[in-house]
Write a protein that holds these residues in place. Structure first.
Motif, mmCIF file in Angstrom:
data_model
loop_
_atom_site.group_PDB
_atom_site.id
_atom_site.type_symbol
_atom_site.label_atom_id
_atom_site.label_comp_id
_atom_site.label_asym_id
_atom_site.label_seq_id
_atom_site.Cartn_x
_atom_site.Cartn_y
_atom_site.Cartn_z
ATOM 1 N N LEU A 21 -3.112 11.928 9.058
ATOM 2 C CA LEU A 21 -2.244 10.759 9.171
ATOM 3 C C LEU A 21 -2.582 9.726 8.091
ATOM 4 N N ILE A 22 -3.845 9.478 7.884
ATOM 5 C CA ILE A 22 -4.262 8.529 6.842
ATOM 6 C C ILE A 22 -3.827 9.028 5.471
ATOM 7 N N ASP A 28 2.177 7.816 0.883
ATOM 8 C CA ASP A 28 3.426 7.057 0.845
ATOM 9 C C ASP A 28 3.235 5.710 0.163
ATOM 10 N N ARG A 29 2.119 5.067 0.447
ATOM 11 C CA ARG A 29 1.871 3.763 -0.190
ATOM 12 C C ARG A 29 1.650 3.910 -1.691
ATOM 13 N N HIS A 35 0.954 2.836 -9.016
ATOM 14 C CA HIS A 35 0.002 3.919 -9.275
ATOM 15 C C HIS A 35 0.584 5.290 -8.937
ATOM 16 N N ALA A 36 1.897 5.385 -8.833
ATOM 17 C CA ALA A 36 2.555 6.644 -8.453
ATOM 18 C C ALA A 36 2.278 7.750 -9.462
ATOM 19 N N TRP A 37 2.033 7.408 -10.715
ATOM 20 C CA TRP A 37 1.764 8.419 -11.733
ATOM 21 C C TRP A 37 0.509 9.228 -11.398
ATOM 22 N N LEU A 38 -0.394 8.658 -10.602
ATOM 23 C CA LEU A 38 -1.599 9.393 -10.207
ATOM 24 C C LEU A 38 -1.263 10.655 -9.418
#
Length: 98
Positions: A21-22, A28-29, A35-38
């Protein structure tokens, strides 16, 4: 099984569920942040870190075979060819070395 065993099983089940869950919430965050490129580069980074960790402390012939495999990967971008030629390079070096 005793009550203590059931408490342990329940605790481990909750921990396993919580980890998943975490991970989903954190993913999602990150996906919606700057930092989505990570996440795009993460699979490659994991593979590189696993290979680097496995090469640490290995003999010279292993490093040479890894360099040959890297050259094949760069030139061909073909996973099967990279694996086959890397294994053949390692086997050839091991056979020649003794």
């Amino acid at each position: 099984m005793s009550g203590g065993h059931w408490i342990l099983v329940l605790t481990l089940a909750v921990a396993a569920f919580s980890i998943r869950l975490i991970g989903l919430v954190a993913g999602d965050r990150i996906r919606s942040s700057r930092h989505a490129w990570l996440l795009d580069d993460l699979p490659g980074l994991i593979v590189v870190s696993l290979v680097a960790a496995s090469l640490a402390g290995q003999p010279f012939q292993t490093w040479v075979a890894a360099a040959v495999a890297l050259a094949v990967a760069v030139l061909t971008n073909h996973v099967i060819a990279t694996m086959c030629i890397g294994v053949l390079a390692y086997a050839g070096l091991a056979w020649a070395g003794g």
